[in-house]
Design a protein around this motif. Structure first.
Motif, PDB file in Angstrom:
ATOM      1  N   UNK A   1       2.892  19.188  -2.041  1.00 47.27           N
ATOM      2  CA  UNK A   1       1.694  19.264  -1.200  1.00 47.27           C
ATOM      3  C   UNK A   1       0.933  17.948  -1.278  1.00 47.27           C
ATOM      4  N   UNK A   2       0.795  17.404  -2.470  1.00 50.93           N
ATOM      5  CA  UNK A   2       0.086  16.132  -2.637  1.00 50.93           C
ATOM      6  C   UNK A   2       0.797  15.006  -1.902  1.00 50.93           C
ATOM      7  N   UNK A   3       2.128  15.051  -1.897  1.00 51.47           N
ATOM      8  CA  UNK A   3       2.916  14.022  -1.211  1.00 51.47           C
ATOM      9  C   UNK A   3       2.656  14.044   0.293  1.00 51.47           C
ATOM     10  N   UNK A   4       2.780  15.210   0.902  1.00 49.45           N
ATOM     11  CA  UNK A   4       2.594  15.321   2.344  1.00 49.45           C
ATOM     12  C   UNK A   4       1.162  14.964   2.748  1.00 49.45           C
ATOM     13  N   UNK A   5       0.200  15.481   2.005  1.00 50.75           N
ATOM     14  CA  UNK A   5      -1.202  15.202   2.309  1.00 50.75           C
ATOM     15  C   UNK A   5      -1.498  13.719   2.132  1.00 50.75           C
ATOM     16  N   UNK A   6      -1.054  13.140   1.022  1.00 50.76           N
ATOM     17  CA  UNK A   6      -1.346  11.744   0.722  1.00 50.76           C
ATOM     18  C   UNK A   6      -0.692  10.788   1.694  1.00 50.76           C
ATOM     19  N   UNK A   7       0.573  11.039   2.052  1.00 50.28           N
ATOM     20  CA  UNK A   7       1.264  10.131   2.965  1.00 50.28           C
ATOM     21  C   UNK A   7       0.632  10.169   4.350  1.00 50.28           C
ATOM     22  N   UNK A   8       0.174  11.329   4.764  1.00 47.98           N
ATOM     23  CA  UNK A   8      -0.547  11.421   6.038  1.00 47.98           C
ATOM     24  C   UNK A   8      -1.816  10.567   6.002  1.00 47.98           C
TER      25      UNK A   8
ATOM     26  N   UNK B   1       0.838  -1.202   0.000  1.00 41.05           N
ATOM     27  CA  UNK B   1       0.000   0.000   0.000  1.00 41.05           C
ATOM     28  C   UNK B   1       0.874   1.254   0.000  1.00 41.05           C
ATOM     29  N   UNK B   2       1.888   1.258   0.843  1.00 41.95           N
ATOM     30  CA  UNK B   2       2.812   2.396   0.906  1.00 41.95           C
ATOM     31  C   UNK B   2       3.602   2.513  -0.392  1.00 41.95           C
ATOM     32  N   UNK B   3       4.105   1.378  -0.884  1.00 44.72           N
ATOM     33  CA  UNK B   3       4.927   1.379  -2.101  1.00 44.72           C
ATOM     34  C   UNK B   3       4.138   1.879  -3.305  1.00 44.72           C
ATOM     35  N   UNK B   4       2.877   1.497  -3.403  1.00 41.69           N
ATOM     36  CA  UNK B   4       2.043   1.952  -4.520  1.00 41.69           C
ATOM     37  C   UNK B   4       1.828   3.461  -4.462  1.00 41.69           C
ATOM     38  N   UNK B   5       1.618   3.979  -3.254  1.00 37.55           N
ATOM     39  CA  UNK B   5       1.452   5.425  -3.117  1.00 37.55           C
ATOM     40  C   UNK B   5       2.735   6.153  -3.512  1.00 37.55           C
ATOM     41  N   UNK B   6       3.875   5.642  -3.062  1.00 42.86           N
ATOM     42  CA  UNK B   6       5.148   6.293  -3.372  1.00 42.86           C
ATOM     43  C   UNK B   6       5.398   6.285  -4.872  1.00 42.86           C
ATOM     44  N   UNK B   7       5.122   5.168  -5.527  1.00 46.71           N
ATOM     45  CA  UNK B   7       5.348   5.084  -6.972  1.00 46.71           C
ATOM     46  C   UNK B   7       4.486   6.101  -7.721  1.00 46.71           C
ATOM     47  N   UNK B   8       3.220   6.216  -7.325  1.00 44.96           N
ATOM     48  CA  UNK B   8       2.334   7.191  -7.966  1.00 44.96           C
ATOM     49  C   UNK B   8       2.827   8.619  -7.707  1.00 44.96           C
ATOM     50  N   UNK B   9       3.278   8.874  -6.501  1.00 47.08           N
ATOM     51  CA  UNK B   9       3.783  10.203  -6.173  1.00 47.08           C
ATOM     52  C   UNK B   9       5.068  10.506  -6.927  1.00 47.08           C
ATOM     53  N   UNK B  10       5.917   9.485  -7.068  1.00 47.46           N
ATOM     54  CA  UNK B  10       7.165   9.675  -7.805  1.00 47.46           C
ATOM     55  C   UNK B  10       6.889  10.046  -9.254  1.00 47.46           C
TER      56      UNK B  10
ATOM     57  N   UNK C   1      -2.910   7.357   8.214  1.00 48.74           N
ATOM     58  CA  UNK C   1      -4.207   7.302   8.898  1.00 48.74           C
ATOM     59  C   UNK C   1      -4.889   5.959   8.647  1.00 48.74           C
ATOM     60  N   UNK C   2      -4.868   5.520   7.391  1.00 48.61           N
ATOM     61  CA  UNK C   2      -5.508   4.252   7.040  1.00 48.61           C
ATOM     62  C   UNK C   2      -4.814   3.080   7.726  1.00 48.61           C
ATOM     63  N   UNK C   3      -3.508   3.103   7.759  1.00 48.38           N
ATOM     64  CA  UNK C   3      -2.768   2.023   8.411  1.00 48.38           C
ATOM     65  C   UNK C   3      -2.976   2.049   9.923  1.00 48.38           C
ATOM     66  N   UNK C   4      -3.112   3.232  10.496  1.00 45.75           N
ATOM     67  CA  UNK C   4      -3.382   3.351  11.922  1.00 45.75           C
ATOM     68  C   UNK C   4      -4.698   2.682  12.274  1.00 45.75           C
ATOM     69  N   UNK C   5      -5.706   2.898  11.441  1.00 45.27           N
ATOM     70  CA  UNK C   5      -7.012   2.263  11.666  1.00 45.27           C
ATOM     71  C   UNK C   5      -6.894   0.742  11.584  1.00 45.27           C
ATOM     72  N   UNK C   6      -6.129   0.245  10.607  1.00 47.16           N
ATOM     73  CA  UNK C   6      -5.927  -1.196  10.467  1.00 47.16           C
ATOM     74  C   UNK C   6      -5.219  -1.770  11.692  1.00 47.16           C
TER      75      UNK C   6
END
Length: 248
Positions: A221-228, A159-168, A232-237
């Motif tokens: 801005x998208x990076x900081x907002x998205x990673x937060x 989940x984290x890796x997919x977000x990073x790749x999209x942000x990259x 949040x999602x992982x915290x809930x899990x």
């Protein structure tokens, strides 16, 4: 004759098959060929990495390259694993899993920035390489102490890796970036004249976001907002996992 890809990936391991002693010594090693290909991709792009170009740069024949890498697709896998192997993996500096996850996300974003061509190639066979496995093992430890199951730990990292790749991809150098910023400033009022009272919500939100970012879009801005939000999602899990009763 070239070894199979799995043997090429693990060529420096003591258990890897060794070539025969007969015949002249190769002018370059497999690692040197892979390094040259990485340098070519970094300096130009992935399209520049061809067996013919690599052979010319190394001063060997195309057939000699094939004895080292088997095929261009195999070469790309070797390149991926090599950059994964060389990625810095400093010890985690925090006992908080959120900060450890942020650390690996930042490291992976930096890896994509250094090797933009990684965004242009996907080959799951790279997961069999020593560099990629070492990277995977290190990043899994970011979730130590969370109580996640093995399957959820793997899924959380993906989940984290997919977000990073999209942000990259969004952070990828844009040759038109300077022009876009100038156009945004020059055309803002003219666009408002064309829109009039149409799409009031889009105008309201777009104006607020544009003023905050001084552009139509800000990767930072998208990076900081998205990673937060990822955290949040992982915290809930993780909270759900910790509340789950233990069988037996």
């Amino acid at each position: 004759m070239a070894h199979e890809l799995i043997d090429l990936l693990w060529r420096d391991h003591s258990a890897a098959p060794q070539g025969g002693a007969r015949g002249p010594r190769a002018k370059v090693t497999t690692s040197e060929a892979v390094d040259a290909a990485i340098g070519l991709a970094d300096a130009e792009n992935l399209n520049a990495v061809t067996v013919r170009r690599l052979a010319a740069d190394l001063g060997i024949s195309t057939m000699a390259v094939y004895t080292h890498v088997g095929s261009r697709d195999d070469l790309l896998v070797l390149m991926i694993d090599a950059v994964h192997a060389r990625q810095p993996r400093p010890p985690y500096g925090s006992e908080l899993w959120q900060e450890r996850v942020w650390q690996i996300a930042e490291a992976d974003l930096a890896l994509y920035a250094a090797h933009c061509w990684l965004l242009d190639v996907t080959d799951q066979r790279s997961s069999l390489g020593p560099g990629t496995i070492a990277k995977y093992d290190h990043e899994l430890h970011a979730f130590d102490g969370t109580g996640l199951s093995d399957i959820d730990r793997d899924a959380a990292l993906t989940f984290v890796a997919d977000f990073v790749r999209a942000s990259a991809q969004a952070h990828r150098p844009d040759p038109h970036a300077a022009d876009t910023a100038e156009v945004w400033l020059a055309w803002n009022q003219r666009l408002a004249g064309y829109l009039g009272d149409s799409y009031p919500l889009a105008q309201q939100v777009g104006a607020a976001a544009g003023a905050a970012m001084n552009a139509a879009y800000s990767p930072d801005h998208a990076w900081a907002f998205g990673l937060e939000r990822v955290l949040d999602a992982l915290t809930a899990l993780i909270r759900t996992e910790r509340r789950r009763p233990i069988d037996g």
